[in-house]
Design a protein around this motif. Structure first.
Motif, PDB file in Angstrom:
ATOM      1  N   GLY A 149      31.496   9.546 -17.312  1.00 22.38           N
ATOM      2  CA  GLY A 149      31.046  10.911 -17.111  1.00 22.38           C
ATOM      3  C   GLY A 149      31.250  11.361 -15.688  1.00 22.38           C
ATOM      4  O   GLY A 149      31.740  10.631 -14.835  1.00 22.38           O
ATOM      5  N   GLY A 150      30.838  12.586 -15.410  1.00 22.97           N
ATOM      6  CA  GLY A 150      30.951  13.138 -14.081  1.00 22.97           C
ATOM      7  C   GLY A 150      30.037  14.336 -13.950  1.00 22.97           C
ATOM      8  O   GLY A 150      29.545  14.889 -14.935  1.00 22.97           O
ATOM      9  N   ALA A 151      29.783  14.741 -12.694  1.00 24.29           N
ATOM     10  CA  ALA A 151      28.927  15.894 -12.417  1.00 24.29           C
ATOM     11  C   ALA A 151      29.514  16.671 -11.257  1.00 24.29           C
ATOM     12  O   ALA A 151      30.316  16.152 -10.467  1.00 24.29           O
ATOM     13  N   SER A 152      29.103  17.935 -11.161  1.00 19.68           N
ATOM     14  CA  SER A 152      29.537  18.787 -10.060  1.00 19.68           C
ATOM     15  C   SER A 152      28.382  19.704  -9.695  1.00 19.68           C
ATOM     16  O   SER A 152      27.727  20.287 -10.572  1.00 19.68           O
ATOM     17  N   PHE A 153      28.131  19.824  -8.373  1.00 19.69           N
ATOM     18  CA  PHE A 153      27.047  20.681  -7.886  1.00 19.69           C
ATOM     19  C   PHE A 153      27.523  21.345  -6.603  1.00 19.69           C
ATOM     20  O   PHE A 153      27.833  20.672  -5.629  1.00 19.69           O
ATOM     21  N   PHE A 154      27.621  22.659  -6.632  1.00 20.41           N
ATOM     22  CA  PHE A 154      28.160  23.424  -5.515  1.00 20.41           C
ATOM     23  C   PHE A 154      29.530  22.889  -5.080  1.00 20.41           C
ATOM     24  O   PHE A 154      29.837  22.778  -3.890  1.00 20.41           O
ATOM     25  N   ARG A 188      23.952  25.506 -14.371  1.00 19.95           N
ATOM     26  CA  ARG A 188      25.360  25.324 -14.717  1.00 19.95           C
ATOM     27  C   ARG A 188      25.763  23.853 -14.628  1.00 19.95           C
ATOM     28  O   ARG A 188      26.481  23.341 -15.493  1.00 19.95           O
ATOM     29  N   SER A 189      25.287  23.159 -13.574  1.00 16.57           N
ATOM     30  CA  SER A 189      25.640  21.754 -13.388  1.00 16.57           C
ATOM     31  C   SER A 189      25.093  20.893 -14.528  1.00 16.57           C
ATOM     32  O   SER A 189      25.801  20.037 -15.063  1.00 16.57           O
ATOM     33  N   LEU A 190      23.839  21.123 -14.906  1.00 15.65           N
ATOM     34  CA  LEU A 190      23.250  20.346 -15.997  1.00 15.65           C
ATOM     35  C   LEU A 190      23.933  20.637 -17.327  1.00 15.65           C
ATOM     36  O   LEU A 190      24.152  19.740 -18.143  1.00 15.65           O
ATOM     37  N   ALA A 192      26.956  21.307 -17.824  1.00 15.60           N
ATOM     38  CA  ALA A 192      28.288  20.691 -17.856  1.00 15.60           C
ATOM     39  C   ALA A 192      28.244  19.173 -17.991  1.00 15.60           C
ATOM     40  O   ALA A 192      29.287  18.554 -18.199  1.00 15.60           O
ATOM     41  N   LEU A 193      27.061  18.563 -17.891  1.00 12.96           N
ATOM     42  CA  LEU A 193      26.983  17.107 -18.005  1.00 12.96           C
ATOM     43  C   LEU A 193      27.363  16.669 -19.419  1.00 12.96           C
ATOM     44  O   LEU A 193      26.986  17.309 -20.401  1.00 12.96           O
ATOM     45  N   PRO A 194      28.094  15.562 -19.559  1.00 10.83           N
ATOM     46  CA  PRO A 194      28.399  15.041 -20.897  1.00 10.83           C
ATOM     47  C   PRO A 194      27.135  14.519 -21.559  1.00 10.83           C
ATOM     48  O   PRO A 194      26.186  14.126 -20.877  1.00 10.83           O
ATOM     49  N   PRO A 195      27.082  14.501 -22.890  1.00 10.90           N
ATOM     50  CA  PRO A 195      25.845  14.099 -23.588  1.00 10.90           C
ATOM     51  C   PRO A 195      25.438  12.653 -23.347  1.00 10.90           C
ATOM     52  O   PRO A 195      24.283  12.308 -23.563  1.00 10.90           O
ATOM     53  N   ASN A 196      26.357  11.799 -22.888  1.00  8.95           N
ATOM     54  CA  ASN A 196      25.973  10.408 -22.622  1.00  8.95           C
ATOM     55  C   ASN A 196      25.491  10.209 -21.190  1.00  8.95           C
ATOM     56  O   ASN A 196      25.223   9.078 -20.778  1.00  8.95           O
ATOM     57  N   ALA A 197      25.368  11.291 -20.416  1.00  7.90           N
ATOM     58  CA  ALA A 197      24.864  11.199 -19.045  1.00  7.90           C
ATOM     59  C   ALA A 197      23.338  11.329 -19.040  1.00  7.90           C
ATOM     60  O   ALA A 197      22.717  11.691 -20.048  1.00  7.90           O
ATOM     61  N   GLN A 198      22.736  11.023 -17.902  1.00  4.62           N
ATOM     62  CA  GLN A 198      21.302  11.186 -17.695  1.00  4.62           C
ATOM     63  C   GLN A 198      21.079  11.864 -16.346  1.00  4.62           C
ATOM     64  O   GLN A 198      21.884  11.710 -15.430  1.00  4.62           O
ATOM     65  N   PHE A 199      19.968  12.598 -16.242  1.00  6.54           N
ATOM     66  CA  PHE A 199      19.687  13.307 -14.998  1.00  6.54           C
ATOM     67  C   PHE A 199      18.194  13.269 -14.700  1.00  6.54           C
ATOM     68  O   PHE A 199      17.352  13.061 -15.582  1.00  6.54           O
ATOM     69  N   VAL A 200      17.875  13.485 -13.419  1.00  8.11           N
ATOM     70  CA  VAL A 200      16.503  13.701 -12.986  1.00  8.11           C
ATOM     71  C   VAL A 200      16.572  14.745 -11.868  1.00  8.11           C
ATOM     72  O   VAL A 200      17.471  14.698 -11.015  1.00  8.11           O
ATOM     73  N   VAL A 201      15.651  15.705 -11.908  1.00 12.88           N
ATOM     74  CA  VAL A 201      15.611  16.779 -10.908  1.00 12.88           C
ATOM     75  C   VAL A 201      14.252  16.755 -10.232  1.00 12.88           C
ATOM     76  O   VAL A 201      13.210  16.792 -10.908  1.00 12.88           O
ATOM     77  N   LEU A 202      14.255  16.678  -8.906  1.00  9.11           N
ATOM     78  CA  LEU A 202      13.030  16.686  -8.121  1.00  9.11           C
ATOM     79  C   LEU A 202      13.111  17.821  -7.095  1.00  9.11           C
ATOM     80  O   LEU A 202      14.060  17.893  -6.300  1.00  9.11           O
ATOM     81  N   TYR A 203      12.150  18.720  -7.153  1.00 11.29           N
ATOM     82  CA  TYR A 203      12.010  19.752  -6.125  1.00 11.29           C
ATOM     83  C   TYR A 203      11.063  19.231  -5.055  1.00 11.29           C
ATOM     84  O   TYR A 203      10.155  18.426  -5.338  1.00 11.29           O
ATOM     85  N   TYR A 204      11.252  19.699  -3.831  1.00 11.05           N
ATOM     86  CA  TYR A 204      10.370  19.255  -2.755  1.00 11.05           C
ATOM     87  C   TYR A 204       9.986  20.435  -1.877  1.00 11.05           C
ATOM     88  O   TYR A 204      10.738  21.397  -1.688  1.00 11.05           O
ATOM     89  N   SER A 205       8.796  20.358  -1.352  1.00 12.54           N
ATOM     90  CA  SER A 205       8.311  21.255  -0.295  1.00 12.54           C
ATOM     91  C   SER A 205       7.318  20.421   0.525  1.00 12.54           C
ATOM     92  O   SER A 205       7.747  19.577   1.307  1.00 12.54           O
ATOM     93  N   ASN A 206       6.012  20.613   0.293  1.00 14.56           N
ATOM     94  CA  ASN A 206       5.044  19.706   0.930  1.00 14.56           C
ATOM     95  C   ASN A 206       5.122  18.305   0.329  1.00 14.56           C
ATOM     96  O   ASN A 206       4.872  17.315   1.005  1.00 14.56           O
ATOM     97  N   ARG A 227      15.356  22.672 -22.007  1.00 17.72           N
ATOM     98  CA  ARG A 227      14.056  22.473 -21.373  1.00 17.72           C
ATOM     99  C   ARG A 227      14.165  22.553 -19.849  1.00 17.72           C
ATOM    100  O   ARG A 227      13.319  23.168 -19.182  1.00 17.72           O
ATOM    101  N   ALA A 228      15.204  21.929 -19.290  1.00 13.83           N
ATOM    102  CA  ALA A 228      15.403  21.966 -17.837  1.00 13.83           C
ATOM    103  C   ALA A 228      15.672  23.397 -17.368  1.00 13.83           C
ATOM    104  O   ALA A 228      15.182  23.817 -16.306  1.00 13.83           O
ATOM    105  N   ARG A 229      16.419  24.149 -18.140  1.00 12.99           N
ATOM    106  CA  ARG A 229      16.711  25.549 -17.767  1.00 12.99           C
ATOM    107  C   ARG A 229      15.423  26.371 -17.704  1.00 12.99           C
ATOM    108  O   ARG A 229      15.186  27.110 -16.733  1.00 12.99           O
TER     109      ARG A 229
END
Length: 334
Positions: A149-154, A188-190, A192-206, A227-229
């Protein structure tokens, strides 16, 4: 004179309709059967090898596609005569002696086992011939057999199966449409991920906040992408700019990511929970894993030219020391 009837010798075998053939004939029949079986196995193996060789030629591009012709070796009369002469010089082998040596009668299943071994060998050859490399798709994407698989972000491409996104949601992200632009690119990046990929998204501030419940790997199915969208569209910027807790949670995952995307729009806020600045701490965290961290600097981070240059320098160094890449979105790069 009384005619005398000649009696057969006592040592001559009596042959009747139901009597068994002599031992020599039994060996000859066994020899013929075994010879036929061996010949069949050899011919089957030769046909398999020839077929697989033709398949390999086809995989390499084919004679028709390359505009060439496949030539077969033709034996001259002189070469054939030389082979016949070598065959004539070989010592004659006693079939009975060979049969006695291998003792085929003691193991009737040997022929079946030989054919089973031949079938297993042909299966292995077929698997080897069918294994191929996938074509490359995009800059830096190795589409080999190991890659899935592969991913692209910006515009920053990454390879692998697991991808972590660490995204700034500090207070400054609410201005100039920055949070909207980041959200749109993340969706858009999520997607485009292939179905056999996995992801985790973490936002940060404090502190760090997982996009989906729990900072665990999520399968890139259509349902999880939806759900992520929905969750990303509900993010509200607030707080300071402390990315290290998000990195802590990523490096604590049971399975580490193949690549990390790290995005910021501002000067990092000092975090007393860690010894050293962001660049130093990330170098320690990533020393053993060597995960590529692709960094994105979003817009002009400050009215101060000195602060802007410091953030860009830090983001470039984080990417360089991890084997990742850097990009700047908006503003003017040095």
């Amino acid at each position: 004179m009384q005619e005398q009837t000649q009696q057969p010798p006592t040592d001559a075998p009596l042959r009747g309709p139901g009597s068994a053939p002599p031992r020599g004939m039994r060996w000859q029949r066994k020899a013929l059967l075994i010879g036929a079986g061996i010949s069949l196995a050899v011919h089957l193996l030769s046909m398999l090898v020839a077929a697989l060789w033709m398949v390999r030629l086809g995989d390499a591009g084919g004679a028709e596609e390359q505009g060439g012709q496949v030539e077969f070796a033709i034996m001259s009369e002189a070469e054939f005569a030389a082979i016949e002469a070598l065959a004539a010089d070989r010592p004659e082998i006693s079939v009975d002696a060979e049969l006695e040596r291998v003792q085929l009668d003691a193991d009737p299943s040997s022929a079946a086992e030989a054919l089973d071994s031949l079938s297993e060998l042909s299966g292995d050859l077929a698997i080897e011939a069918g294994a191929g490399d996938l074509s490359d798709t995009g800059e830096g994407f190795d589409g080999g057999a190991g890659a899935i698989g592969g991913a692209s972000f910006f515009g920053l491409e990454a390879t692998g199966r697991r991808f972590a996104y660490i995204v700034d949601k500090s207070r400054s992200m609410q201005f100039e449409g920055k949070i909207e632009r980041v959200t749109a690119e993340l969706i858009r990046s999520l997607r485009a991920l292939p179905p056999n990929a996995q992801f985790v998204v973490l936002y940060y501030s404090n502190d760090a906040v997982a996009l989906l419940r729990g900072a665990t790997w999520t399968d890139a199915t259509e349902r999880q992408k939806r759900r992520a969208r929905e969750a990303a569209l509900a993010i509200v910027p607030d707080g300071a700019t402390r990315p290290l807790p998000a990195f802590d949670r990523v490096f604590d995952l049971a399975a580490l990511p193949d690549a990390i995307y790290f995005m910021t729009d501002g000067v990092f806020t000092d975090d007393s929970r860690y010894r050293g600045d962001v660049v130093e701490v990330l170098a320690r965290m990533n020393r053993g894993a060597r995960i590529p961290i692709h960094t994105i600097m979003f817009g002009d981070v400050s009215d101060s030219r000195e602060a802007r240059d410091r953030v860009e320098s830090d983001m470039r160094q984080i990417a360089r020391q991890s084997g990742g890449r850097f990009t700047k979105i908006g503003g003017r790069s040095r």
